[in-house]
Design an enzyme around this catalytic site. Sequence first.
Site, PDB file in Angstrom:
ATOM      1  CE1 TYR A 192      -8.374   0.453   9.097  1.00 42.34           C
ATOM      2  CE2 TYR A 192      -8.792   1.536  11.256  1.00 42.34           C
ATOM      3  CZ  TYR A 192      -7.861   1.242  10.119  1.00 42.34           C
ATOM      4  OH  TYR A 192      -6.761   1.741  10.118  1.00 42.34           O
TER       5      TYR A 192
ATOM      6  N   GLY B  97       1.156  -1.192   0.066  1.00 41.08           N
ATOM      7  CA  GLY B  97       0.180  -0.015  -0.131  1.00 41.08           C
ATOM      8  C   GLY B  97       0.954   1.294   0.024  1.00 41.08           C
TER       9      GLY B  97
ATOM     10  CB  SER C  50      -5.652   1.415  13.764  1.00 44.37           C
ATOM     11  OG  SER C  50      -6.340   2.363  14.233  1.00 44.37           O
TER      12      SER C  50
ATOM     13  CG  ASP D 272      -6.775  -8.967  -3.296  1.00 45.05           C
ATOM     14  OD1 ASP D 272      -6.336  -8.847  -2.152  1.00 45.05           O
ATOM     15  OD2 ASP D 272      -8.066  -9.810  -3.839  1.00 45.05           O
TER      16      ASP D 272
ATOM     17  CB  SER E 193       0.548   3.797  -4.546  1.00 43.80           C
ATOM     18  OG  SER E 193      -0.684   3.473  -4.150  1.00 43.80           O
TER      19      SER E 193
ATOM     20  CE  LYS F 297      -5.609  -1.341  10.255  1.00 42.67           C
ATOM     21  NZ  LYS F 297      -4.445  -1.716   9.354  1.00 42.67           N
TER      22      LYS F 297
ATOM     23  CB  ILE G 206      -2.331   9.713   9.887  1.00 45.84           C
ATOM     24  CG1 ILE G 206      -1.668   8.773  10.983  1.00 45.84           C
ATOM     25  CG2 ILE G 206      -0.931  10.306   9.059  1.00 45.84           C
ATOM     26  CD1 ILE G 206      -0.701   9.346  12.092  1.00 45.84           C
TER      27      ILE G 206
END
Length: 235
Positions: A139, A16, A126, A49, A18, A143, A172
């Site tokens: 999510y 991840g 997280s 993926d 990019s 995490k 962030i």
Amino acid sequence: MAVVIDLEGKVAFVSGASAGLGAGIADRLADAGASVYRHSGRTGPDGGDLGDPQVVESVLRRAYAQHGRLDIVVNNAALQPVSSFTEITGEEWDGVVAAGLTAVHHVTQAAAELMSGGGAIVNIASIEGLQPAMGHAHYSTVKAGVIMHTRTAAAALGHRSIRVNSVSPGLIDRQGLAEGWPDGVNRYLSAAPLARLGQPLDVANAVVFLASDLSAWITGANLVVDGGVLSRSTW
């Protein structure tokens, strides 16, 4: 005492990478001297993926082939949609789990086979894995799973001299965040003892530390980087 972290000669893989936090982590590793292979979520030779073990095998072996070694892996890629608990569809749940947890497992397994001389794996978790947030049930659950996967992988891979740790960031900053979510930003600023949002560099510095020999006797740990938000009582 001046401390300079030197990762010269090390090869790192960042998922991840990019844009956003992943790009910041990759840049900081490169600044420290590492050769960095940047994975993106898009299709193509450097993407794909990572929930698919065949894609993981292909991407990691490509990264290994470029430099003949693999020393550092950062599992950063994840999905973070916002949905109320009762409205999360099965498809959405499966997508978040695949991108944020299943991929971590596949990458860690595959990387361990390539880290013949030992290495460091850093998972981006997280603070929501420690304290859930409304609208992020999937999510937060993922995490929390990443934090526990970190500990179990550390226990399993220590005999190979592979250290596995996680970093749990708070909120962030990113372009458009304050304009798009002023209420959330203001609440975070009010709750954070250090009274500011995090920057990608704050997390990237923690990753570089955990990837370096400065943390040579640290494994199975979760480093919270949140400006102190979790130090506050919620009741």
